[in-house]
Design a protein around this motif. Structure first.
Motif, PDB file in Angstrom:
ATOM      1  N   PHE A   1       2.559  11.595  17.008  1.00  0.00           N
ATOM      2  CA  PHE A   1       3.053  11.911  18.344  1.00  0.00           C
ATOM      3  C   PHE A   1       4.576  11.879  18.372  1.00  0.00           C
ATOM      4  O   PHE A   1       5.203  10.940  17.895  1.00  0.00           O
ATOM      5  N   VAL A   2       5.135  12.957  18.899  1.00  0.00           N
ATOM      6  CA  VAL A   2       6.575  13.082  19.067  1.00  0.00           C
ATOM      7  C   VAL A   2       6.792  13.285  20.565  1.00  0.00           C
ATOM      8  O   VAL A   2       6.366  14.302  21.114  1.00  0.00           O
ATOM      9  N   ASN A   3       7.419  12.288  21.215  1.00  0.00           N
ATOM     10  CA  ASN A   3       7.609  12.386  22.667  1.00  0.00           C
ATOM     11  C   ASN A   3       6.263  12.605  23.366  1.00  0.00           C
ATOM     12  O   ASN A   3       6.170  13.351  24.339  1.00  0.00           O
TER      13      ASN A   3
ATOM     14  N   ASN B   1      -2.195  29.287  19.802  1.00  0.00           N
ATOM     15  CA  ASN B   1      -1.313  28.704  20.820  1.00  0.00           C
ATOM     16  C   ASN B   1      -0.463  27.558  20.270  1.00  0.00           C
ATOM     17  O   ASN B   1      -0.154  26.599  20.937  1.00  0.00           O
ATOM     18  N   PHE B   2      -0.115  27.641  18.997  1.00  0.00           N
ATOM     19  CA  PHE B   2       0.738  26.613  18.406  1.00  0.00           C
ATOM     20  C   PHE B   2       1.594  27.262  17.324  1.00  0.00           C
ATOM     21  O   PHE B   2       1.367  28.401  16.927  1.00  0.00           O
TER      22      PHE B   2
ATOM     23  N   ILE C   1      13.506  17.499  16.887  1.00  0.00           N
ATOM     24  CA  ILE C   1      14.467  17.749  17.975  1.00  0.00           C
ATOM     25  C   ILE C   1      13.921  18.811  18.925  1.00  0.00           C
ATOM     26  O   ILE C   1      13.985  18.660  20.150  1.00  0.00           O
ATOM     27  N   LYS C   2      13.346  19.876  18.378  1.00  0.00           N
ATOM     28  CA  LYS C   2      12.794  20.942  19.240  1.00  0.00           C
ATOM     29  C   LYS C   2      11.651  20.424  20.109  1.00  0.00           C
ATOM     30  O   LYS C   2      11.500  20.832  21.256  1.00  0.00           O
ATOM     31  N   ILE C   3      10.845  19.518  19.549  1.00  0.00           N
ATOM     32  CA  ILE C   3       9.753  18.944  20.346  1.00  0.00           C
ATOM     33  C   ILE C   3      10.330  18.069  21.456  1.00  0.00           C
ATOM     34  O   ILE C   3       9.904  18.144  22.608  1.00  0.00           O
ATOM     35  N   PHE C   4      11.339  17.254  21.120  1.00  0.00           N
ATOM     36  CA  PHE C   4      11.973  16.414  22.144  1.00  0.00           C
ATOM     37  C   PHE C   4      12.632  17.264  23.228  1.00  0.00           C
ATOM     38  O   PHE C   4      12.698  16.868  24.385  1.00  0.00           O
ATOM     39  N   GLN C   5      13.126  18.446  22.846  1.00  0.00           N
ATOM     40  CA  GLN C   5      13.770  19.339  23.826  1.00  0.00           C
ATOM     41  C   GLN C   5      12.759  20.210  24.578  1.00  0.00           C
ATOM     42  O   GLN C   5      13.144  21.067  25.364  1.00  0.00           O
TER      43      GLN C   5
ATOM     44  N   ILE D   1       9.050  23.166  21.739  1.00  0.00           N
ATOM     45  CA  ILE D   1       7.747  23.295  21.068  1.00  0.00           C
ATOM     46  C   ILE D   1       6.810  22.285  21.720  1.00  0.00           C
ATOM     47  O   ILE D   1       7.155  21.112  21.852  1.00  0.00           O
ATOM     48  N   GLN D   2       5.643  22.750  22.146  1.00  0.00           N
ATOM     49  CA  GLN D   2       4.669  21.876  22.810  1.00  0.00           C
ATOM     50  C   GLN D   2       3.639  21.320  21.826  1.00  0.00           C
ATOM     51  O   GLN D   2       3.114  20.242  22.013  1.00  0.00           O
TER      52      GLN D   2
END
Length: 201
Positions: A5-7, A22-23, A38-42, A45-46
């Protein structure tokens, strides 16, 4: 397959390529893991999958790309069958913390439960799954691998949250209260309750 899990968003580590669309799919060997995190935190990327053909090498490969913190924690039941939770950072969580030098992981888990909640007289009854999540400390992203243990306790006093760890409260909850508590918890904590087959009456 592993879930990291990220964020609170899932990063799936897999050795199979599914037909879902869908990913985003990345190759674990070549991905820049920090850029992906970083992209997930921003919220760019879901949901993402990291592919590696050899299942035995998946976690090893991830750990070679990001510093790892090892932790132990407890899913603790009292004599009434209630479960011990802590409240920190606006969410309900389970007591856990980092391993200390020379400690085995079972000792870490029991020490952390006692330090974070004041609950003593702990007995480990079984090993649960490990959970994985990414956090940031001192500007560095790290992978926390938490080893969870189911425990029982005969402790009858009121649990007390460890203020210096930012724990606002510690409390016992009856199994029928837990679904409501989990609505304001973390995804990796929810996984433990799926595994532990708590019957919500």
């Amino acid at each position: 397959m592993y879930k990291v899990f990220v964020n609170d968003k899932p990063l799936f580590l897999t050795n199979e390529i599914s037909k879902e669309t869908n990913f985003q799919l990345f190759l674990l060997e070549s991905v820049d893991i920090v850029q992906l995190i970083i992209k997930i935190f921003q919220n760019k990327i879901q949901k993402a999958y990291l592919y590696h053909p050899d299942e035995k090498q998946i976690m090893k490969t991830l750990k070679s790309k990001i510093p790892v913190n090892k932790a132990g924690g407890g899913l603790v039941y009292n004599k009434k069958g209630e479960v011990l939770f802590i409240f920190r950072g606006g969410k309900w969580d389970l007591p856990k913390g980092g391993i200390e030098k020379g400690e085995d992981i079972e000792a870490t888990a029991m020490r952390e439960v006692e330090e974070e909640t004041g609950v003593k007289q702990l007995t480990i009854t079984k090993k649960l799954q490990k959970t994985y999540h990414v956090f940031k400390r001192n500007g560095v992203y790290k992978l926390k691998v938490t080893h969870w243990f189911e425990m029982t306790s005969d402790f009858e006093e009121t649990p007390v949250g460890q203020i210096e760890e930012g724990i606002e409260k510690a409390a016992w909850f009856h199994p029928n209260e837990i679904p409501e508590i989990l609505k304001n918890s973390y995804e990796n904590i929810k996984l433990l309750f799926e595994e532990d087959n708590i019957s919500f009456q």
